[in-house]
Design an enzyme around this catalytic site. Structure first.
Site, PDB file in Angstrom:
ATOM      1  N   HIS A   6       3.437   4.657  -8.072  1.00 53.91           N
ATOM      2  CA  HIS A   6       3.351   3.279  -8.547  1.00 53.91           C
ATOM      3  C   HIS A   6       3.669   3.242 -10.043  1.00 53.91           C
ATOM      4  O   HIS A   6       3.688   4.276 -10.704  1.00 53.91           O
ATOM      5  CB  HIS A   6       1.935   2.736  -8.327  1.00 53.91           C
ATOM      6  CG  HIS A   6       1.555   2.683  -6.879  1.00 53.91           C
ATOM      7  ND1 HIS A   6       0.281   2.435  -6.451  1.00 53.91           N
ATOM      8  CD2 HIS A   6       2.297   2.843  -5.750  1.00 53.91           C
ATOM      9  CE1 HIS A   6       0.250   2.435  -5.132  1.00 53.91           C
ATOM     10  NE2 HIS A   6       1.457   2.687  -4.677  1.00 53.91           N
TER      11      HIS A   6
ATOM     12  N   HIS B  68       8.050   4.993  -2.571  1.00 51.74           N
ATOM     13  CA  HIS B  68       7.356   6.293  -2.622  1.00 51.74           C
ATOM     14  C   HIS B  68       8.257   7.467  -2.215  1.00 51.74           C
ATOM     15  O   HIS B  68       7.886   8.615  -2.418  1.00 51.74           O
ATOM     16  CB  HIS B  68       6.145   6.285  -1.686  1.00 51.74           C
ATOM     17  CG  HIS B  68       4.913   5.647  -2.264  1.00 51.74           C
ATOM     18  ND1 HIS B  68       4.337   6.067  -3.430  1.00 51.74           N
ATOM     19  CD2 HIS B  68       4.132   4.629  -1.809  1.00 51.74           C
ATOM     20  CE1 HIS B  68       3.246   5.336  -3.671  1.00 51.74           C
ATOM     21  NE2 HIS B  68       3.115   4.449  -2.705  1.00 51.74           N
TER      22      HIS B  68
ATOM     23  N   ASP C 244       4.268  -5.616  -1.408  1.00 50.98           N
ATOM     24  CA  ASP C 244       3.588  -4.372  -1.784  1.00 50.98           C
ATOM     25  C   ASP C 244       4.479  -3.558  -2.717  1.00 50.98           C
ATOM     26  O   ASP C 244       5.653  -3.336  -2.423  1.00 50.98           O
ATOM     27  CB  ASP C 244       3.216  -3.570  -0.527  1.00 50.98           C
ATOM     28  CG  ASP C 244       1.951  -2.779  -0.744  1.00 50.98           C
ATOM     29  OD1 ASP C 244       1.989  -1.815  -1.542  1.00 50.98           O
ATOM     30  OD2 ASP C 244       0.917  -3.124  -0.139  1.00 50.98           O
TER      31      ASP C 244
ATOM     32  N   LYS D 138       0.554  -1.125   6.374  1.00 46.04           N
ATOM     33  CA  LYS D 138      -0.143  -2.005   5.434  1.00 46.04           C
ATOM     34  C   LYS D 138      -1.092  -2.957   6.151  1.00 46.04           C
ATOM     35  O   LYS D 138      -1.636  -3.879   5.522  1.00 46.04           O
ATOM     36  CB  LYS D 138       0.878  -2.818   4.613  1.00 46.04           C
ATOM     37  CG  LYS D 138       1.835  -1.970   3.795  1.00 46.04           C
ATOM     38  CD  LYS D 138       1.149  -1.310   2.605  1.00 46.04           C
ATOM     39  CE  LYS D 138       2.101  -0.414   1.833  1.00 46.04           C
ATOM     40  NZ  LYS D 138       1.443   0.311   0.750  1.00 46.04           N
TER      41      LYS D 138
ATOM     42  N   ASP E 124       0.837  -6.459  -5.300  1.00 43.90           N
ATOM     43  CA  ASP E 124      -0.425  -5.766  -5.595  1.00 43.90           C
ATOM     44  C   ASP E 124      -0.332  -4.761  -6.742  1.00 43.90           C
ATOM     45  O   ASP E 124      -1.355  -4.411  -7.334  1.00 43.90           O
ATOM     46  CB  ASP E 124      -0.991  -5.102  -4.327  1.00 43.90           C
ATOM     47  CG  ASP E 124      -0.041  -4.089  -3.713  1.00 43.90           C
ATOM     48  OD1 ASP E 124       1.174  -4.114  -4.019  1.00 43.90           O
ATOM     49  OD2 ASP E 124      -0.512  -3.274  -2.893  1.00 43.90           O
ATOM     50  N   HIS E 125       0.861  -4.264  -7.037  1.00 44.97           N
ATOM     51  CA  HIS E 125       1.081  -3.302  -8.129  1.00 44.97           C
ATOM     52  C   HIS E 125       2.562  -2.986  -8.143  1.00 44.97           C
ATOM     53  O   HIS E 125       3.281  -3.319  -7.203  1.00 44.97           O
ATOM     54  CB  HIS E 125       0.284  -1.994  -7.904  1.00 44.97           C
ATOM     55  CG  HIS E 125       0.519  -1.411  -6.554  1.00 44.97           C
ATOM     56  ND1 HIS E 125       1.663  -0.717  -6.245  1.00 44.97           N
ATOM     57  CD2 HIS E 125      -0.198  -1.479  -5.402  1.00 44.97           C
ATOM     58  CE1 HIS E 125       1.608  -0.357  -4.962  1.00 44.97           C
ATOM     59  NE2 HIS E 125       0.503  -0.828  -4.411  1.00 44.97           N
TER      60      HIS E 125
ATOM     61  N   ASP F  15       1.508  10.091  -5.641  1.00 46.90           N
ATOM     62  CA  ASP F  15       0.873   9.400  -6.765  1.00 46.90           C
ATOM     63  C   ASP F  15       1.154  10.141  -8.070  1.00 46.90           C
ATOM     64  O   ASP F  15       0.771   9.674  -9.151  1.00 46.90           O
ATOM     65  CB  ASP F  15      -0.648   9.293  -6.550  1.00 46.90           C
ATOM     66  CG  ASP F  15      -0.967   8.556  -5.251  1.00 46.90           C
ATOM     67  OD1 ASP F  15      -0.224   7.625  -4.902  1.00 46.90           O
ATOM     68  OD2 ASP F  15      -1.950   8.933  -4.573  1.00 46.90           O
TER      69      ASP F  15
ATOM     70  N   SER G   9      -3.004  -0.113  -3.764  1.00 43.08           N
ATOM     71  CA  SER G   9      -3.232  -1.139  -2.738  1.00 43.08           C
ATOM     72  C   SER G   9      -4.702  -1.448  -2.542  1.00 43.08           C
ATOM     73  O   SER G   9      -5.071  -2.592  -2.299  1.00 43.08           O
ATOM     74  CB  SER G   9      -2.674  -0.672  -1.395  1.00 43.08           C
ATOM     75  OG  SER G   9      -1.287  -0.635  -1.435  1.00 43.08           O
TER      76      SER G   9
ATOM     77  N   ASP H  58       7.079  -0.743  -1.550  1.00 40.86           N
ATOM     78  CA  ASP H  58       6.152   0.343  -1.827  1.00 40.86           C
ATOM     79  C   ASP H  58       6.481   1.599  -1.011  1.00 40.86           C
ATOM     80  O   ASP H  58       6.612   2.682  -1.555  1.00 40.86           O
ATOM     81  CB  ASP H  58       4.725  -0.100  -1.506  1.00 40.86           C
ATOM     82  CG  ASP H  58       3.744   0.991  -1.841  1.00 40.86           C
ATOM     83  OD1 ASP H  58       3.601   1.304  -3.038  1.00 40.86           O
ATOM     84  OD2 ASP H  58       3.156   1.571  -0.917  1.00 40.86           O
TER      85      ASP H  58
ATOM     86  N   ARG I 120     -10.979   6.961  -2.052  1.00 36.94           N
ATOM     87  CA  ARG I 120     -10.340   5.811  -1.381  1.00 36.94           C
ATOM     88  C   ARG I 120     -10.393   6.006   0.129  1.00 36.94           C
ATOM     89  O   ARG I 120     -10.182   7.109   0.639  1.00 36.94           O
ATOM     90  CB  ARG I 120      -8.900   5.652  -1.870  1.00 36.94           C
ATOM     91  CG  ARG I 120      -8.118   4.647  -1.075  1.00 36.94           C
ATOM     92  CD  ARG I 120      -6.877   4.167  -1.791  1.00 36.94           C
ATOM     93  NE  ARG I 120      -5.853   3.802  -0.848  1.00 36.94           N
ATOM     94  CZ  ARG I 120      -4.686   3.279  -1.167  1.00 36.94           C
ATOM     95  NH1 ARG I 120      -4.376   3.058  -2.441  1.00 36.94           N
ATOM     96  NH2 ARG I 120      -3.803   2.990  -0.252  1.00 36.94           N
TER      97      ARG I 120
END
Ligand SMILES: O=C(O)[C@H](O)COP(=O)(O)O
Ligand SMILES: [Mn+2]
Ligand SMILES: [Mn+2]
Length: 560
Positions: free
Chosen positions: A504, A437, A30, A365, A474-475, A174, A83, A433, A290
């Protein structure tokens, strides 16, 4: 979910080159992009011999794929991946037009205001109710976007709404930390504008997204409870006359607090009375498109039988999601926009073909490799064939414990691979991930190293059971920990330090395949330079010995 029978539309032909029956491992790293190799790339700076060797050891079986923007169904190529879109695409083999795009389209065409959801909402203010908006206040585009909130506020006013209250969740995850002040400023301007036209419109409560309301996968219900108290009951330890004052004073009192972790606060009038608790007959619109981080608050609003915490008061409101967040639970029952229809997922095909699956991650996750993977459905595809194993996450800020549960996940997946009881083992390692963050570069390097050790254990297990593996992501996230100037140089904050990047990245992600079960003539094709995450699905169906359904994006494989 309904399990299809054999010889139905879900039946898959055997692959012409790759045999069936080899244990197959799929690892999602992730937040693990392939990015510029400099000192802010935590992967590059960390000691990750296993993952680095995948690239150098077998160049024909390693490549990158797109994980952001229109390649994964997001509105623009400026949108970073996330995600939800990443796991949706990898689970379903298609580029799915995602929630953000669907809301944009509905606002642009005006269909937003013609649907059942809007009519249901309108009945509240038509009979004197207040319209409340709750959600993430930023333009990160991962869970929500400010311009969509602004459009809905104005849309409601145009449709006769005279009283609006906004319950804000500050971001900093984000989008850069500290940007909440800008978004609150923008919101205050828009509310002022509404007030000048005769709408009583105010911010009513708030808090940081990681402390208030936006828990996920039931990691920590106290987060949602704090939100309930602030938004619904109008109760919080901190009370202020404006949201800007809240952010300033809370920061003065605790300079370490950041946008993600602001404690809950309530806005009060001059007499100290909360300006916007939620009452019977009000309407509450959750502006997040989301799902994962708004399912719990949606349950609190919607479920009569609810025991996760004491709601104290449960107002009879009209509650709507921007979308329906859970297709299995039909939660919430009212929503503004129908969610993306994610059908014919890989899980449906694999179960129809008898594949025994073990899916595992830690709490943070867990829903990514189950719920998102299965097209935002909370149930299993087939209880008799699938085992979903959750390793409980710690409830801390993850730079304090950057190894998180990588070792436990690896151990569980290793056992599953070696047990002979599963054909397909799917895991997600959260560290790159979740620690990425936090913006803490040193901790993120340690996070990457823990993931590398977990991958080593699993690649070794594949070696010893004669299996096949695919390792992908995933990113991006931990691949760049610095905010950048336009010329790519790190941005400095006002103390002269490099401004950390908590979000991300737009980087592509790696895909590596291998294992003793993989025939030696299998390699990656050169003919798909623009491939993205959705191409992963046909690829892993092939690696499990199946031809992929024609509706899927093409496989990345080629054969000598
Ligand atoms: O919800 C979060 O933690 C972030 O907004 C996005 O991270 P994820 O897409 O990797 O879950
Ligand atoms: Mn992710
Ligand atoms: Mn993330």
């Amino acid at each position: 979910m309904v399990l299809p029978g054999k010889e139905t539309e879900f039946w898959l032909e055997s692959h012409s080159v790759i045999p069936r029956g080899k244990p197959f491992l799929l690892v999602v790293l992730d937040g693990w992009g392939e990015n510029k190799e400099d000192e802010y790339n935590a992967i590059y700076k960390a000691n990750c011999p296993t993952i680095k060797a995948l690239r150098t050891g077998a160049p024909r079986r390693w490549r990158t794929i797109k994980a952001h923007g229109t390649a994964v169904g997001l509105p623009s190529d400026g949108d970073m991946g996330n995600s939800e879109v990443g796991h949706n695409a990898m689970g379903a083999g298609k580029i799915i037009q995602q929630g953000a795009s669907l809301v944009d389209d509905a606002l642009e065409s005006g269909s937003m205001y013609m649907g059942e959801g809007w009519n249901y909402a309108k009945e509240s203010w038509a009979s004197g109710g207040t319209l409340h908006f709750i959600g993430l206040l930023s333009d990160g585009g991962v869970h929500s976007r400010y311009d969509q909130l602004a459009a809905l506020m104005h849309g409601a006013f145009d449709h006769g709404c005279k009283r609006i209250r906004v319950h804000i969740l500050t971001d900093g995850r984000d989008v850069p930390d500290g940007s909440s002040v800008k978004y609150v400023g923008q919101l205050e301007k828009d509310l002022e504008n509404l007030r000048s036209h005769g709408c009583d419109a105010l911010i009513a409560s708030g808090g940081g997204r990681m402390c208030v309301t936006m828990d996920r996968y039931e990691a920590d219900w106290s987060i949602v409870e704090r939100g309930w108290h602030a938004h619904v009951l109008g109760e919080a330890p901190h009370k202020f006359e404006s949201a800007l004052e809240a952010l300033t004073k809370l920061k003065e009192a605790n300079p370490k607090v950041n946008d993600q972790f602001y404690p809950p606060f309530v806005i009060v009038d001059k007499e100290g009375t909360p300006v916007g608790p939620i009452h019977d007959n009000d309407c509450v619109i959750n502006i997040n498109f989301r799902a994962d981080r708004v399912i719990q608050i949606s349950k609190a609003f919607e479920y009569e039988n609810f025991s996760a915490f004491d709601r104290v008061r449960w107002p009879k409101v009209r509650y709507l999601g921007m979308m329906q967040y859970d297709g299995d639970l039909k939660l919430p029952s009212h929503y503004l926009i129908p969610p993306p229809l994610i059908e014919n997922t890989s899980g449906q095909y694999l179960c129809a073909n008898g594949i025994r699956t073990f899916a595992c991650s830690e709490t943070q996750k867990f829903g990514h490799v189950t719920f998102f993977w299965n097209g935002n459905r909370s149930g299993k595809v087939d209880d008799t064939l699938e085992t979903y194993h959750e390793v409980p996450s710690d409830n801390i800020q993850f730079n304090k414990k950057p190894h998180m549960k990588a070792a436990e996940i690896a151990k569980a997946a290793q056992q599953a691979l070696l047990s002979g009881e599963f054909d397909y083992v799917r895991v997600n390692f959260a560290n790159g991930d979740m620690v990425g963050h936090t913006g803490d570069l040193e901790a993120t390097k340690l996070a990457c190293e823990s993931v590398d050790q977990g991958v080593k254990l699993l690649v070794d297990a594949v070696e010893s059971c004669g299996g096949i593996y695919m390792i992908t992501a995933d990113h991006g996230n931990c691949d760049d920990m610095a905010q950048r100037k336009k010329n790519g140089e790190p941005l400095l904050d006002n103390t002269g330090k490099v401004a950390p990047l908590t979000s991300h990245t737009l980087a592509p992600v790696p895909v590596a395949i291998g294992g003793p079960g993989l025939p030696s003539n299998v390699k990656f094709s050169d003919s798909l330079p623009k491939a993205g995450l959705a191409n992963v699905t046909a690829t892993y169906l092939n690696l499990m010995g199946f031809e992929a359904p024609p509706s899927y994006e093409p496989s990345l494989l080629a054969f000598d």
